[in-house]
Design an enzyme around this catalytic site. Structure first.
Site, mmCIF file in Angstrom:
data_model
loop_
_atom_site.group_PDB
_atom_site.id
_atom_site.type_symbol
_atom_site.label_atom_id
_atom_site.label_comp_id
_atom_site.label_asym_id
_atom_site.label_seq_id
_atom_site.Cartn_x
_atom_site.Cartn_y
_atom_site.Cartn_z
ATOM 1 N N GLY A 9 -36.873 -1.553 11.515
ATOM 2 C CA GLY A 9 -36.952 -2.483 10.255
ATOM 3 C C GLY A 9 -36.367 -3.858 10.659
ATOM 4 N N ALA A 11 -37.732 -6.456 11.534
ATOM 5 C CA ALA A 11 -38.256 -7.985 11.360
ATOM 6 C C ALA A 11 -37.859 -8.280 9.762
ATOM 7 C CB ALA A 11 -39.819 -7.684 11.074
ATOM 8 N N GLY A 12 -37.011 -7.315 9.077
ATOM 9 C CA GLY A 12 -36.454 -7.601 7.722
ATOM 10 C C GLY A 12 -35.317 -8.596 7.781
ATOM 11 N N ARG A 13 -34.674 -9.328 6.993
ATOM 12 C CA ARG A 13 -33.496 -9.973 6.927
ATOM 13 C C ARG A 13 -32.286 -9.466 7.528
ATOM 14 N NH1 ARG A 13 -31.984 -9.771 2.191
ATOM 15 N NH2 ARG A 13 -29.624 -9.619 2.316
ATOM 16 N N MET A 14 -32.036 -7.912 7.036
ATOM 17 C CA MET A 14 -30.794 -7.358 7.618
ATOM 18 C C MET A 14 -31.011 -6.895 8.850
ATOM 19 S SD MET A 14 -28.319 -7.184 5.367
ATOM 20 C CE MET A 14 -27.303 -5.951 5.906
ATOM 21 N N THR A 76 -30.166 1.373 4.499
ATOM 22 C CA THR A 76 -31.182 1.335 3.806
ATOM 23 C C THR A 76 -30.907 1.587 2.349
ATOM 24 O OG1 THR A 76 -33.258 1.462 5.393
ATOM 25 C CG2 THR A 76 -33.686 1.810 3.091
ATOM 26 N N SER A 77 -31.246 1.020 1.323
ATOM 27 C CA SER A 77 -30.839 1.220 -0.070
ATOM 28 C C SER A 77 -31.856 2.298 -0.473
ATOM 29 C CB SER A 77 -31.021 0.058 -0.870
ATOM 30 O OG SER A 77 -30.312 0.239 -2.094
ATOM 31 N N HIS A 132 -29.853 -9.064 -7.474
ATOM 32 C CA HIS A 132 -30.164 -9.429 -6.097
ATOM 33 C C HIS A 132 -31.506 -10.191 -6.206
ATOM 34 C CE1 HIS A 132 -27.695 -5.627 -5.518
ATOM 35 N NE2 HIS A 132 -28.021 -6.101 -4.051
ATOM 36 N N LYS A 136 -35.789 -8.167 -3.137
ATOM 37 C CA LYS A 136 -35.640 -6.759 -3.077
ATOM 38 C C LYS A 136 -36.428 -5.816 -3.982
ATOM 39 C CE LYS A 136 -31.117 -4.147 -3.704
ATOM 40 N NZ LYS A 136 -31.589 -3.475 -2.191
#
Length: 251
Positions: A9, A11-14, A76-77, A132, A136
């Site tokens: 993951g 490439a995502g913000r986090m 991850t949520s 959020h 999201k």
């Protein structure tokens, strides 16, 4: 020794934030930056795996890491108590298996959730409002799910919260009997407020994230704990030893 970390993951913000932290640290190196189009086999050879994907993908990443004997940190949520129970059963049967699941890497958020669990036994009316950014994809947030489940655990003897008119959609989604209301909109990064209602009074415990920088210390703390972890560990509070610091381990 520097541990190599496969960031799934990335490439995502986090994921981008974590990759920068890892690259800048003295005790970690980036083994691979893995995106949605990349094969999961790219984690092969890594010392650690960091999962920052989406709820639908995260269990697959965890299973791939556990199968290969690679400790995995999950940021991850969307990990509910039911999902966590399956992971616990899986890793308990494997020597050396390690999974750390962190619903929120922010110290302030973890403290706010812990304060909410302390207050939970004193009020019957409890609701959560979480907000959020518009990007999201999941709701309720993993932090809200974790907060609601911990509130229910803290109220085990007292019973479920009072949630009138729960059949009405505007009353939010019930998680462990606690109504949770989710906002997804521009202009917000991350916020959570737990509202407690009593006779003639209300108590509000609110946390607001204004910068992704609030996650940095938590990410590094969890990564540094991962090589010596065994089994399943859930929550940054477990790594911080909050029960000991607050004296709750003596109750």
């Amino acid at each position: 020794m520097a541990y190599s970390v496969a960031v799934v993951g990335a490439a995502g913000r986090m994921g981008a934030l974590a990759t920068r932290l890892i690259a800048a640290s003295d005790d970690f190196t980036v083994h691979a930056r893995i995106g949605s189009a990349d094969p999961i086999e790219a984690i092969d050879g890594a010392d650690l795996v960091l999962d920052l994907t989406v709820p639908a993908v995260s269990p697959e990443v965890v299973e791939a890491a556990v199968t290969r004997g690679i400790p995995v940190l999950v940021g991850t949520s969307g990990w509910t108590a039911e999902r966590l129970a399956k992971v616990r059963t899986r890793v308990d049967g494997l020597d050396g298996a390690a999974v750390i699941v962190i619903p929120n890497f922010s110290l302030g958020s973890v403290l706010a959730t812990r304060l909410a669990t302390i207050a939970a036994g004193f009020f019957d009316s409890i609701e959560i409002i979480e907000a959020h950014h518009a990007g999201k994809s999941d709701s309720p947030s993993g932090t809200a799910i974790r907060t609601a489940e911990l509130i229910a655990e803290a109220r085990a003897e007292r019973g479920p919260v009072s949630a009138p008119h729960a059949d009405q959609r505007a009353r939010g989604q019930q998680v462990a009997s606690v109504p949770v209301h989710s906002l997804r909109m521009d202009g917000i990064l991350a916020e959570q407020e737990v509202v407690f209602g009593g006779t003639g009074e209300t108590l509000r415990i609110r946390h607001q994230t204004v910068s992704d920088a609030s996650y940095e210390a938590g990410i590094l703390l969890a990564l540094r704990a991962l090589p010596t972890t065994r089994g399943l560990v859930v929550g940054l509070d477990s790594l911080l030893g909050l029960d000991r610091l607050l004296g709750l381990d003596r109750l």
